[in-house]
Design an enzyme around this catalytic site. Structure first.
Site, mmCIF file in Angstrom:
data_model
loop_
_atom_site.group_PDB
_atom_site.id
_atom_site.type_symbol
_atom_site.label_atom_id
_atom_site.label_comp_id
_atom_site.label_asym_id
_atom_site.label_seq_id
_atom_site.Cartn_x
_atom_site.Cartn_y
_atom_site.Cartn_z
ATOM 1 C CE LYS A 1 -20.825 8.134 93.772
ATOM 2 N NZ LYS A 1 -20.613 6.976 92.879
ATOM 3 C CG ASP B 1 -18.983 7.587 86.913
ATOM 4 O OD1 ASP B 1 -18.382 8.149 87.852
ATOM 5 O OD2 ASP B 1 -19.900 6.655 87.080
ATOM 6 C CD GLN C 1 -21.714 3.496 92.986
ATOM 7 O OE1 GLN C 1 -21.894 4.530 92.628
ATOM 8 N NE2 GLN C 1 -20.435 3.063 93.389
HETATM 9 N N1 GUN Z 1 -17.843 2.324 91.719
HETATM 10 C C1 GUN Z 1 -16.603 2.518 92.618
HETATM 11 N N2 GUN Z 1 -16.422 4.045 92.063
HETATM 12 C C2 GUN Z 1 -16.963 4.301 91.137
HETATM 13 C C3 GUN Z 1 -17.169 5.319 90.354
HETATM 14 O O1 GUN Z 1 -16.303 6.267 90.583
HETATM 15 N N3 GUN Z 1 -18.258 5.488 89.529
HETATM 16 C C4 GUN Z 1 -19.206 4.618 89.412
HETATM 17 N N4 GUN Z 1 -20.166 4.599 88.607
HETATM 18 N N5 GUN Z 1 -18.964 3.370 90.149
HETATM 19 C C5 GUN Z 1 -17.970 3.252 90.993
#
Ligand code: GUN
Length: 350
Positions: A54, A121, A98
């Site tokens: 990211k 998100d 995350q």
């Molecule tokens: N863990 C696995 N996929 C994601 C996601 O798309 N966003 C977040 N915040 N955590 C994750």
């Protein structure tokens, strides 16, 4: 029949290009630079890798990146306070915590603390709730589900009236992708660990979304000929190596399989542990003492391979459309995150 393999890298690349151009325009006309803050708690290998990609993606499109790494024993209140600080930071237009978070932290509380205008998100109950209601529009839609929809739409795959089966009901993928498909008038069946006769249910699907995190669970004979199969799984599987043997961690007594890095060809391999040649002590990666200098140790590695939830080679002979792993849904998740962050910045100043 051989399936058309959907190129997620290509579709995600187009989205990134559009975002990159938009970011330049925002800077030029409004003097604004979109900003994304991520919070990573602990050192889960997969989460670290996701957050790293990211960061790189933000750099590439000109989004300012604020990475926060917290130890895995951080308290809930400290994490909550950081989220709150970011809520008020005008440089930050998107906040991503995350997942998964360690067990001692109530993730529901943390996700609810995120300002919905920065919820790129799309996991805040206000956003996810609107996704599940008729005639409501969430501010942000979760990235992976949104990416799955784009892959279907880009390939003109008919959704309305289709029989769609979603394997998995997680808050991150299964549930929201099912709601998005329902909103596009698909007839959606959710399958989960208690579902009986999974292969037969899957075989009915015009569109099959596999999001259970079980390596290659979907076999070729689970798939309806000519159907569209979207594989959301990203599973690390081990590949055996001639020099693999069992090591016992000196501190935890736990055993693990690995071989010396020097015996391995480069490519997909992961450091599993370390050996101190002088003392003969062995450490698994999780139990490496914090004060030890890794550079003086011999690395113990294991070969690995990423596979999806779908048995790709079998599915390719039956499906009409199929996403690969890697290179299918994965790149879309990040592209949508960039797009959501850019849209958030634009919305804040419109
Ligand atoms: N863990 C696995 N996929 C994601 C996601 O798309 N966003 C977040 N915040 N955590 C994750």
């Amino acid at each position: 029949m051989t399936a058309i393999v959907i190129d997620g890298v290509d579709i995600a690349g187009k989205i990134r290009k559009t975002v990159s151009n938009g970011v330049k325009q925002l800077a030029h006309h409004n003097g604004i630079r979109p900003g994304l803050a991520t919070i990573l708690v602990g050192n889960n290998f997969a989460s670290e890798a996701y957050v790293n990609s990211k960061r790189k993606a933000c750099d590439e499109v000109g989004i300012e990146y604020f990475g926060h790494n917290l130890p895995d024993d951080v308290s809930e209140i400290e994490l909550y306070e950081l989220v709150n600080e970011l809520n008020f930071d005008s440089r930050v237009h998107g906040i991503l915590v995350q997942l998964p978070l360690p067990d001692h932290i109530n993730s529901e509380k943390i996700l609810e603390a995120i300002n919905i205008n920065k919820d790129v998100d799309g996991f805040h109950p206000n956003n996810i709730g609107k996704l599940g209601m008729k005639n409501r529009t969430p501010l942000f839609v979760p990235c992976t589900p949104s990416g799955c929809m784009m892959l279907l739409e880009e390939n003109s795959i008919n959704i309305s009236g289709s029989k769609t089966v979603v394997l998995g009901r997680s808050n991150i993928v299964g549930l929201p992708v099912g709601m998005l498909l329902l909103n596009k008038d698909a007839t959606v069946t959710f399958c989960h660990s208690k579902t009986k006769d999974l292969p037969n249910i899957c075989r009915e699907a015009d569109i099959l979304i596999a999001a259970v995190g079980i390596p290659e669970i979907v076999k070729g004979d689970w798939i309806k000929p000519g159907s569209s199969v979207i594989d959301v799984g990203i599973n690390n599987t081990w590949i055996s190596h001639d020099d693999d043997r069992e090591f016992t961690c000196s501190s935890s007594e736990k055993t693990f399989i690995a071989h010396y890095q020097s015996l391995s060809d480069k490519g997909n391999r992961r450091i599993i542990g370390y050996l101190c040649e002088n003392s003969g002590d062995v450490y698994s990666s999780e139990n490496l003492p914090k004060d030890i200098d890794k550079n003086g140790l011999v690395k113990l590695v294991r070969k690995n391979k990423l596979v999806g939830d779908v048995h790709f080679d079998e599915a390719k002979l039956v499906a009409g459309y199929l996403t690969p792993v890697p290179g299918g849904v994965g790149p879309m998740t990040i592209a949508v995150l960039l797009q959501n962050t850019y849209n958030s910045a634009k919305l804040m100043y419109s």
